[in-house]
Scaffold this active site. Structure first.
Site: not given
Ligand code: GFB
Length: 306
Positions: A11, A130, A158, A181
């Site tokens: 990973g 999770y 983080t 993307k």
């Molecule tokens: O990294 P991410 O998916 O995780 O980021 P989290 C989410 C943020 O990025 C949101 C924005 O505010 C989304 O609206 N975003 C914009 C996008 N475009 C995209 C895109 O194309 N893909 C994704 N994924 N987000 C995760 C947890 O939360 O944090 C996991 O779900 C883990 O469990 C990780 O702990 C560290 O920060 O929201």
């Protein structure tokens, strides 16, 4: 011979630890053993007989993956963690560091997030399965310390990013998904469409920094309760996009799809504990980290996880 076993070596963080090129390491990827199976886990520990373990193996995803696969992420992560810590105990492992994430914290938590508040309320609904599974890592580690004196600790980075991440467009974390993307938008001459308003804030930590901190924690940290690994600096998704767009050289339109999820608005962390131990540790800037990740992505595109 002292041997450090790294689970989840295939990973993001595992790859960064491998890249440090340290001696006397053993690396375990999902091809080597099914860690959701206790017999398979015990067998592989008995063959390697590690002195120390960095336990990274987990089923992870970004906001999208967490919302769709809540049950699967709960079940597989609980099983992996129970099996790995128990196999380590039976095998006489002297030190083990495992990894949570700041998404395990309660949704209604006082900011900045502090290690002592992990269990004080339900997590954000987007991470339900999770987050609850991961919280149990701390419970199991503390319980094992109390009954058997196991020096098992938990680190909480983080949001991590870097080379060898999962660049899947739907299930990936924000930086790898957006790099992918943006690359496709440039190639196909289309708009770059991202999720949400771009206003949420995240503390992005480069995987190489987490790898170095994991080795430090393994050798130097033995407190019963977890330690947050971060610099405490928040960046908006919009600013992250700006860096990605510049590093890829994309000149088209950027569109915010507000029908897509925003996730938690922010989750700033308290870095007091880490800074007490390592006041001078220098984190990689987001500019440099994204630049290196984009370079890696472009030169490895055909064979990356996507
Ligand atoms: O990294 P991410 O998916 O995780 O980021 P989290 C989410 C943020 O990025 C949101 C924005 O505010 C989304 O609206 N975003 C914009 C996008 N475009 C995209 C895109 O194309 N893909 C994704 N994924 N987000 C995760 C947890 O939360 O944090 C996991 O779900 C883990 O469990 C990780 O702990 C560290 O920060 O929201």
């Amino acid at each position: 011979m002292p041997k450090i076993l790294v689970t989840g070596a295939g990973g993001l963080i595992g790859h960064a630890i491998t890249s440090l090129g340290l001696p006397e390491m053993a690396y375990l990827t999902r091809k080597d053993a099914d860690l959701t199976d206790f017999t398979a886990t015990k067998d592989v520990f008995n063959v390697i007989k590690p002195d120390k373990v960095i336990h990274l193996a987990a089923q992870v995803g970004g906001l999208g993956g967490n919302m769709i696969h809540s049950g699967e992420y709960f079940c597989n992560n609980i099983m992996i963690n129970i099996n790995v810590l128990e196999a380590a105990r039976l095998c006489g492992v002297k030190k083990l560091v495992s990894f949570m994430s700041t998404c395990v914290f309660p949704e209604a938590c006082q900011y900045p997030l502090n290690e002592k508040d992990i269990h004080n309320g339900p997590p954000h609904p987007s991470n339900f399965g999770y987050a609850y599974a991961k919280r149990m890592l701390e419970v199991q580690s503390v319980a094992y310390r109390k009954e058997w004196g196991c020096d098992y600790i938990v680190a909480i980075p983080t949001n991590a990013y870097g080379p060898n991440d999962n660049f899947n467009l739907e299930d990936g974390h924000v930086i790898p998904s957006l790099i992918h993307k943006c690359y496709l938008a440039m190639k196909n001459n289309t708009d770059l469409v991202l999720w949400g308003s771009g206003k949420p804030l995240r503390e992005m930590v480069y995987s190489k920094d987490i790898a170095e901190l994991a080795i430090w924690a393994l050798e130097n940290y033995s407190e019963e309760y977890s330690i947050i690994l971060s610099h405490g600096i928040e960046t908006s998704i919009m600013d992250i996009v700006d860096v990605i767009v510049r590093k890829i050289g994309f000149e088209g339109r950027v569109i915010f799809d507000t029908t897509k999820p925003e996730g938690q608005f922010r989750k700033p962390s308290d870095t007091t504990k880490l800074r007490k131990y390592l006041p001078k540790f220098e984190f990689t800037s987001i500019e440099k980290g994204i630049e290196e990740t984009v370079k890696w992505f472009v030169s490895n595109y055909p064979k990356i996880r996507k």
